[in-house]
Design an enzyme around this catalytic site. Structure first.
Site, PDB file in Angstrom:
ATOM      1  N   HIS A 164       0.672   1.598   9.008  1.00 52.03           N
ATOM      2  CA  HIS A 164       1.664   2.653   9.225  1.00 52.03           C
ATOM      3  C   HIS A 164       0.941   3.988   9.096  1.00 52.03           C
ATOM      4  CE1 HIS A 164       4.674  -0.545   7.721  1.00 52.03           C
ATOM      5  NE2 HIS A 164       4.508  -0.606   9.029  1.00 52.03           N
ATOM      6  N   GLU A 167       1.364   6.996   6.590  1.00 46.43           N
ATOM      7  CA  GLU A 167       1.129   6.752   5.165  1.00 46.43           C
ATOM      8  C   GLU A 167      -0.322   7.104   4.846  1.00 46.43           C
ATOM      9  OE1 GLU A 167       4.592   3.381   5.561  1.00 46.43           O
ATOM     10  OE2 GLU A 167       2.595   2.711   4.966  1.00 46.43           O
ATOM     11  N   HIS A 257      -0.391   0.845   1.646  1.00 44.20           N
ATOM     12  CA  HIS A 257       0.730   1.561   2.277  1.00 44.20           C
ATOM     13  C   HIS A 257       1.218   2.714   1.419  1.00 44.20           C
ATOM     14  CE1 HIS A 257       2.080  -1.301   5.537  1.00 44.20           C
ATOM     15  NE2 HIS A 257       1.189  -2.043   4.902  1.00 44.20           N
ATOM     16  N   GLU A 333       1.930  -0.299  -2.477  1.00 42.48           N
ATOM     17  CA  GLU A 333       2.739   0.843  -2.044  1.00 42.48           C
ATOM     18  C   GLU A 333       2.519   2.002  -3.002  1.00 42.48           C
ATOM     19  OE1 GLU A 333       4.573   1.064   0.653  1.00 42.48           O
ATOM     20  OE2 GLU A 333       4.890  -1.030   1.283  1.00 42.48           O
TER      21      GLU A 333
HETATM   22 ZN    ZN Z   1       3.934   1.067   5.265  1.00 48.54          ZN
END
Ligand code: ZN
Length: 372
Positions: A164, A167, A257, A333
């Site tokens: 992504h 990010e 992420h 994350e």
């Molecule tokens: Zn992500």
């Protein structure tokens, strides 16, 4: 003189609706070919000494509306230090108030990590002893997909980030991981490189990164929903990385992420995959729990809901790798907001802290690499 706003650069994203006096109404552009948007990055020009009100007016339809409450935009004039700006959110819009000291102030969703910085990182790391760099494929826009390999041990470790592209904290983490692994003075790094071979893809989505996307590649595809069936037309990045993983096998994997809504660092695992075993699950839990003991910037209370048995989403890399290779596989994350258990009012979650967390993750891995 009216001030100006521009985003025609690497990872730029904003649409100017109007500029009137010291106020601007702005919208974030959707990722090309999809409805996702949340990443913004623009420069404010010719406004030294004036207080400006910058309103982003399309936050309600963004990918993660829960990302805005409690969030603060990042600003920089030297493009090195990114401080938190005075930011207010109501249900309709995000209002950022700034007073630039110079005639160019940079504003972004998070400290950007440009493709030029990516190429600088890859070149710097490729020049270190024991590091091999190669291209795994070319992307749909024609950019190279870089992989760095180092270490001589039998365990196969894969670290990959920025599926992504918005990010950007994920590539700051990668920079920290690579700096530690290539530090000849670092005892942990020496131990890890003797025990394992590290395969590192610092940026899985160069096209989305350059285009200023939040979540997708040049075709508008979310790469972290392609791992069960990647194709050359839609997701050549995933196809190339998965093929390279097929060639090595995977013992340990981390997919890095950022999370828009949750103000904390956390890990997600691979519960719910068809071949789930208590033994592999215990290794994941051990990594997670010992990381929380090691780092004030990590915790285990906040995170995603855990999938029920047999209910894992196998299109995501973490679950697919755990199933396909029997890997101890996880998604890290990091927050766009801050790690609320250890907040920093000036910088929030920041590049330096991403890099420090990468160091802690590697120290933590070294303590259990022999048991994988
Ligand atoms: Zn992500």
């Amino acid at each position: 003189m009216t001030f100006s706003i521009s985003s025609a650069f690497d990872s730029g994203n904003i649409r100017v609706l109007s500029i009137d006096g010291v106020e601007a109404d702005l919208e974030i552009e959707t990722d090309h070919g999809s409805d996702f948007y949340q990443w913004f990055h623009f420069r404010v020009g010719n406004a030294a000494g004036r207080e400006l009100t910058l309103r982003i007016t399309n936050t309600a339809g963004s990918a993660y509306p829960f990302g805005w409450p409690g969030y603060r935009a990042r600003i920089s004039e030297d493009r090195i230090h990114w401080r938190q700006a005075d930011t207010n959110y109501n249900d309709k819009q995000l209002t950022i108030t700034v007073r630039p000291e110079t005639n160019s102030l940079w504003v972004a969703y998070f400290a950007p990590y440009s493709m030029e910085r990516h190429f600088d990182l890859v070149a710097r790391m490729a020049a270190k002893p024991g590091v091999t760099q190669r291209e795994l494929t070319k992307t749909l826009d024609g950019r190279p997909l870089d992989c760095l390999t180092l270490g001589t041990g039998p365990k196969q470790v894969w670290l990959y980030a920025r599926q992504h592209p918005g990010e950007s904290m994920a590539e700051w983490w990668m920079e920290g991981a690579l700096e530690k692994l290539t530090d000849s003075e670092d005892e942990t790094a020496r131990q890890l490189l003797a025990a394992a071979t590290f395969n590192i893809v610092p940026n899985m989505n160069p096209d989305g990164s350059f285009r200023g996307h939040l979540r997708t590649n040049a075709a508008g595809v979310n790469l972290n929903r392609e791992w069960h069936a990647p194709t050359a037309d839609r997701s050549p990045e995933v196809l190339a990385v998965r093929n390279a993983m097929d060639a090595t096998g995977v013992d340990f994997a981390m997919d890095v992420h950022g999370d828009e809504a949750i103000p904390a660092n956390f890990l997600a695992g691979f519960e719910g995959i068809p071949s789930y075993s208590e033994a592999k699950g215990a290794l994941f839990a051990r990594f997670r729990d010992t990381l929380a003991e090691r780092s004030p910037d990590f915790q285990v209370q906040k995170g995603y809901e855990i999938a029920a048995p047999g209910k894992a989403n196998m299109s995501m890399s973490t679950t697919q790798l755990a199933e396909r290779y029997g890997a101890v596989s996880m998604t890290l994350e990091m927050p766009f907001k801050d790690h609320d258990d250890n907040p920093d009012p000036e910088f929030g979650w920041s590049p330096d802290r991403c890099k420090r967390l990468a160091h802690d993750c590697l120290d933590n891995l070294a303590a259990m690499i022999g048991d994988l």
